[in-house]
Design a protein around this motif. Structure first.
Motif, PDB file in Angstrom:
ATOM      1  N   LEU A 145     -28.892  27.113   7.954  1.00 31.34           N
ATOM      2  CA  LEU A 145     -29.019  25.802   8.268  1.00 31.34           C
ATOM      3  C   LEU A 145     -28.722  25.527   9.541  1.00 31.34           C
ATOM      4  O   LEU A 145     -29.467  24.375  10.230  1.00 31.34           O
ATOM      5  CB  LEU A 145     -27.955  24.945   7.278  1.00 31.34           C
ATOM      6  CG  LEU A 145     -28.175  24.892   5.850  1.00 31.34           C
ATOM      7  CD1 LEU A 145     -27.016  24.231   4.953  1.00 31.34           C
ATOM      8  CD2 LEU A 145     -29.332  24.312   5.400  1.00 31.34           C
ATOM      9  N   GLN A 146     -27.804  26.322  10.193  1.00 34.99           N
ATOM     10  CA  GLN A 146     -27.374  25.929  11.635  1.00 34.99           C
ATOM     11  C   GLN A 146     -28.567  26.224  12.513  1.00 34.99           C
ATOM     12  O   GLN A 146     -28.946  25.685  13.428  1.00 34.99           O
ATOM     13  CB  GLN A 146     -26.184  27.083  11.755  1.00 34.99           C
ATOM     14  CG  GLN A 146     -25.770  26.656  13.367  1.00 34.99           C
ATOM     15  CD  GLN A 146     -24.989  25.273  13.426  1.00 34.99           C
ATOM     16  OE1 GLN A 146     -24.225  24.825  12.543  1.00 34.99           O
ATOM     17  NE2 GLN A 146     -25.210  24.806  14.756  1.00 34.99           N
ATOM     18  N   GLU A 147     -29.084  27.462  12.199  1.00 39.80           N
ATOM     19  CA  GLU A 147     -30.391  28.221  12.984  1.00 39.80           C
ATOM     20  C   GLU A 147     -31.558  27.427  13.016  1.00 39.80           C
ATOM     21  O   GLU A 147     -32.130  26.981  13.934  1.00 39.80           O
ATOM     22  CB  GLU A 147     -30.200  29.410  12.811  1.00 39.80           C
ATOM     23  CG  GLU A 147     -31.356  30.307  13.493  1.00 39.80           C
ATOM     24  CD  GLU A 147     -30.917  30.579  15.261  1.00 39.80           C
ATOM     25  OE1 GLU A 147     -31.564  30.447  15.793  1.00 39.80           O
ATOM     26  OE2 GLU A 147     -29.552  30.479  15.119  1.00 39.80           O
ATOM     27  N   GLU A 148     -31.886  26.931  11.681  1.00 38.17           N
ATOM     28  CA  GLU A 148     -33.249  26.501  11.270  1.00 38.17           C
ATOM     29  C   GLU A 148     -33.343  24.822  11.640  1.00 38.17           C
ATOM     30  O   GLU A 148     -34.319  24.426  11.761  1.00 38.17           O
ATOM     31  CB  GLU A 148     -33.590  26.880   9.788  1.00 38.17           C
ATOM     32  CG  GLU A 148     -33.805  28.378   9.744  1.00 38.17           C
ATOM     33  CD  GLU A 148     -35.019  28.996  10.737  1.00 38.17           C
ATOM     34  OE1 GLU A 148     -35.806  28.160  11.153  1.00 38.17           O
ATOM     35  OE2 GLU A 148     -34.975  30.148  11.275  1.00 38.17           O
TER      36      GLU A 148
ATOM     37  N   TYR B  34     -32.283  18.569  14.027  1.00 38.17           N
ATOM     38  CA  TYR B  34     -32.730  17.549  12.805  1.00 38.17           C
ATOM     39  C   TYR B  34     -30.954  17.099  12.191  1.00 38.17           C
ATOM     40  O   TYR B  34     -30.186  18.013  12.154  1.00 38.17           O
ATOM     41  CB  TYR B  34     -33.227  18.547  11.810  1.00 38.17           C
ATOM     42  CG  TYR B  34     -34.651  19.051  12.237  1.00 38.17           C
ATOM     43  CD1 TYR B  34     -35.416  18.249  13.075  1.00 38.17           C
ATOM     44  CD2 TYR B  34     -34.956  20.305  11.813  1.00 38.17           C
ATOM     45  CE1 TYR B  34     -36.407  18.839  13.575  1.00 38.17           C
ATOM     46  CE2 TYR B  34     -36.292  20.877  12.167  1.00 38.17           C
ATOM     47  CZ  TYR B  34     -36.998  20.122  13.079  1.00 38.17           C
ATOM     48  OH  TYR B  34     -38.102  20.712  13.456  1.00 38.17           O
ATOM     49  N   THR B  35     -31.213  15.880  11.693  1.00 34.06           N
ATOM     50  CA  THR B  35     -29.935  15.489  11.157  1.00 34.06           C
ATOM     51  C   THR B  35     -29.808  15.552   9.595  1.00 34.06           C
ATOM     52  O   THR B  35     -30.782  14.856   8.875  1.00 34.06           O
ATOM     53  CB  THR B  35     -29.766  13.987  11.527  1.00 34.06           C
ATOM     54  OG1 THR B  35     -29.772  13.751  12.804  1.00 34.06           O
ATOM     55  CG2 THR B  35     -28.255  13.181  11.013  1.00 34.06           C
ATOM     56  N   LEU B  36     -29.180  16.378   9.079  1.00 31.22           N
ATOM     57  CA  LEU B  36     -28.899  16.758   7.767  1.00 31.22           C
ATOM     58  C   LEU B  36     -28.088  15.574   7.152  1.00 31.22           C
ATOM     59  O   LEU B  36     -26.870  15.366   7.456  1.00 31.22           O
ATOM     60  CB  LEU B  36     -28.309  18.172   7.311  1.00 31.22           C
ATOM     61  CG  LEU B  36     -28.241  18.910   6.161  1.00 31.22           C
ATOM     62  CD1 LEU B  36     -29.740  19.019   5.618  1.00 31.22           C
ATOM     63  CD2 LEU B  36     -27.529  19.945   6.284  1.00 31.22           C
ATOM     64  N   ILE B  37     -28.525  15.007   6.015  1.00 29.84           N
ATOM     65  CA  ILE B  37     -27.765  14.026   5.420  1.00 29.84           C
ATOM     66  C   ILE B  37     -27.583  14.277   4.084  1.00 29.84           C
ATOM     67  O   ILE B  37     -26.707  13.594   3.258  1.00 29.84           O
ATOM     68  CB  ILE B  37     -28.342  12.738   5.525  1.00 29.84           C
ATOM     69  CG1 ILE B  37     -29.847  12.668   4.790  1.00 29.84           C
ATOM     70  CG2 ILE B  37     -28.421  12.004   6.783  1.00 29.84           C
ATOM     71  CD1 ILE B  37     -30.658  11.243   4.452  1.00 29.84           C
TER      72      ILE B  37
ATOM     73  N   LEU C 221     -35.818  32.838   4.301  1.00 27.31           N
ATOM     74  CA  LEU C 221     -34.485  32.841   3.720  1.00 27.31           C
ATOM     75  C   LEU C 221     -34.247  34.150   3.538  1.00 27.31           C
ATOM     76  O   LEU C 221     -33.037  34.509   3.697  1.00 27.31           O
ATOM     77  CB  LEU C 221     -34.641  32.229   2.285  1.00 27.31           C
ATOM     78  CG  LEU C 221     -34.719  30.781   2.078  1.00 27.31           C
ATOM     79  CD1 LEU C 221     -35.043  30.380   0.735  1.00 27.31           C
ATOM     80  CD2 LEU C 221     -33.250  29.943   2.511  1.00 27.31           C
ATOM     81  N   THR C 222     -35.224  35.231   3.142  1.00 30.64           N
ATOM     82  CA  THR C 222     -34.600  36.649   3.234  1.00 30.64           C
ATOM     83  C   THR C 222     -34.136  37.016   4.632  1.00 30.64           C
ATOM     84  O   THR C 222     -33.596  37.959   4.565  1.00 30.64           O
ATOM     85  CB  THR C 222     -35.811  37.323   2.683  1.00 30.64           C
ATOM     86  OG1 THR C 222     -36.957  37.190   3.702  1.00 30.64           O
ATOM     87  CG2 THR C 222     -36.283  36.916   1.280  1.00 30.64           C
ATOM     88  N   ASP C 223     -34.523  36.513   5.638  1.00 28.71           N
ATOM     89  CA  ASP C 223     -34.089  36.866   6.987  1.00 28.71           C
ATOM     90  C   ASP C 223     -32.697  36.715   7.037  1.00 28.71           C
ATOM     91  O   ASP C 223     -31.960  37.433   7.939  1.00 28.71           O
ATOM     92  CB  ASP C 223     -34.900  36.091   8.054  1.00 28.71           C
ATOM     93  CG  ASP C 223     -36.325  36.379   8.060  1.00 28.71           C
ATOM     94  OD1 ASP C 223     -36.696  37.528   7.564  1.00 28.71           O
ATOM     95  OD2 ASP C 223     -37.169  35.908   8.757  1.00 28.71           O
TER      96      ASP C 223
END
Length: 431
Positions: free
Chosen positions: A258-261, A267-270, A304-306
């Motif tokens: 979440l932090q990286e992508e 982007y504002t995660l709500i 995701l697998t990365d």
């Protein structure tokens, strides 16, 4: 070498064996006062778990007389006193049933059935709970065999935590959640069994005399039975510890993803919801204003697998109606879980606001209209008329070399009364 042996010798300060055994035997029985004390302790612990109060739960653990029959069973096994063993198991069963009934009844009648963190902590035991029970039991039994019992006894009652799992099991029964009931009862079993085993080992180490002669074949059968029970109880705890570790790693990987992508890209995660126990696992997200195309979502799923996130579906919620409902539900849930600490802080802030003056715009206007007032202070003060009457008053205290004339003072007072919407304004010149 002899000094080291003397230093570690458990026989130093040991109570007479017959007296220790007498004390252990007398603490096994659950009749009369002991039953009532246990019921009260369970009720207190249930309230503590219900309101999420650690202090209340600790108090209940100190009251509880549950340790008696468990230690008695350990002693009985070590000295091959099978009558004492039967009595200990019988009384432990009585205590367990009474405890489950009281906690079940409390949670059935309680209007607050939300699962608090203190309750949830007792639903998934692991190997660490085994270690706590074992070493806590060791400390307790060593203290029990001393002439001077010292501080370990209440500490062991707190560390081994027999009451909260029983209350949580009662809670699981009351709300019909057998997963909570099973997990809590398993934790209770772990605590009882490993306190019993630690007692058995210490009593053997201190060479307490056997009550009955047991032939070597029967002694081997008892040892094999104990070993089998240890393995049966240990294996699930190792598995649950492994699951806990995997969930922790998964959570850390999701946070990194979440932090990286998203977060680093502005982007504002709500909204975020991670379902670790679903098959496949699921990460649900929603953003304030960013809309993702299907191809972008597919690319993110591949990434995701990365981050070491496998067997997981990434779902980005972009349906505003459903999303709004879920967010409002989450906010409502969180508002119901406002802690006592948060309420106290809010009350203190409200009370503090009655004594503080924090209007920067007003202060700027005073400086422009009444420059001769400086230096000055402005604030609210409680004025006590008599023991039954008081009110808050806005006071300006100024220290100008030349006092304001009556006309300027009256003008300032009327202006402040108008700005503050109150007649309770006073202007004072400091001496």
């Amino acid at each position: 070498m002899n000094k080291v042996y003397q230093f570690l010798n458990l026989h130093f300060g040991e109570e007479a064996k017959d007296k220790v055994l007498e004390n252990v035997t007398s603490s096994i029985s659950f009749r009369g006062a002991n039953v009532w004390i246990l019921a009260c302790a369970i009720a207190v612990a249930s309230v503590g778990l219900n309101v999420n109060s650690t202090a209340v739960i600790i108090g209940a653990m100190l009251i509880s007389p549950l340790m008696g029959p468990i230690v008695g069973a350990g002693f009985a096994l070590a000295i091959y006193d099978f009558d004492l063993l039967k009595k200990s198991i019988k009384n432990l069963a009585i205590a367990t049933v009474v405890s489950l009934f009281v906690s079940f009844l409390y949670f059935l009648l309680s209007p607050f059935k939300e699962a608090q963190s203190e309750l949830l902590a007792r639903t998934a035991p692991n190997i660490y709970d085994v270690l706590i029970a074992f070493f806590g039991g060791l400390a307790g039994v060593i203290a029990l065999t001393r002439v001077e019992k010292g501080n370990p006894i209440p500490g062991v009652a707190i560390a081994t935590a027999l009451m909260p799992p029983l209350c949580t099991a009662g809670y699981g029964l009351a709300i019909g959640n057998f997963s909570y009931f099973g997990g809590a009862l398993y934790l209770y079993t772990i605590n009882c069994f490993f306190i019993c085993i630690s007692t058995f080992l210490i009593v053997k180490l201190l060479k307490y005399p056997k009550v009955k002669f047991v032939d070597s074949a029967r002694e081997k059968r008892i040892t094999r039975t104990i070993t089998t029970l240890i393995l049966v109880i240990l294996i699930p705890s190792f598995y649950l510890a492994y699951q806990l570790l995997q969930e922790k790693k998964y959570s850390q990987n999701v946070d990194a993803f979440l932090q990286e992508e998203f977060i680093n890209k502005g982007y504002t995660l709500i909204y975020e919801k991670t379902s670790f126990n679903s098959r496949p696992k699921k990460i649900e997200l929603a953003f304030l204003d960013k809309k993702f195309a299907n191809t972008e979502i597919e690319d993110l799923n591949k990434k995701l697998t990365d981050y070491g996130i496998t067997n997981t579906d990434l779902v980005i919620r972009q349906d505003s109606t459903d999303l709004k409902r879920d967010i409002l539900a989450e906010i409502s849930k969180q508002s119901r879980n406002v802690s006592e600490k948060d309420v106290t802080i809010q009350n203190l802030r409200t009370e503090l606001s009655t004594y503080t003056f924090n209007d920067a715009e007003l202060i700027k206007e005073i400086n422009i209209l009444f420059p001769e007032l400086a230096p000055y202070s402005i604030g609210k003060q409680l004025v006590v008329v008599n023991p039954d009457s008081s009110f808050h008053q806005n006071i300006i205290t100024y220290s100008a070399q030349k006092p304001l004339n009556d006309n300027t003072t009256l003008k300032l007072q009327k202006w402040l009364e108008n700005k503050l919407g109150t007649k309770s304004v006073r202007i004072v010149r400091a001496n």
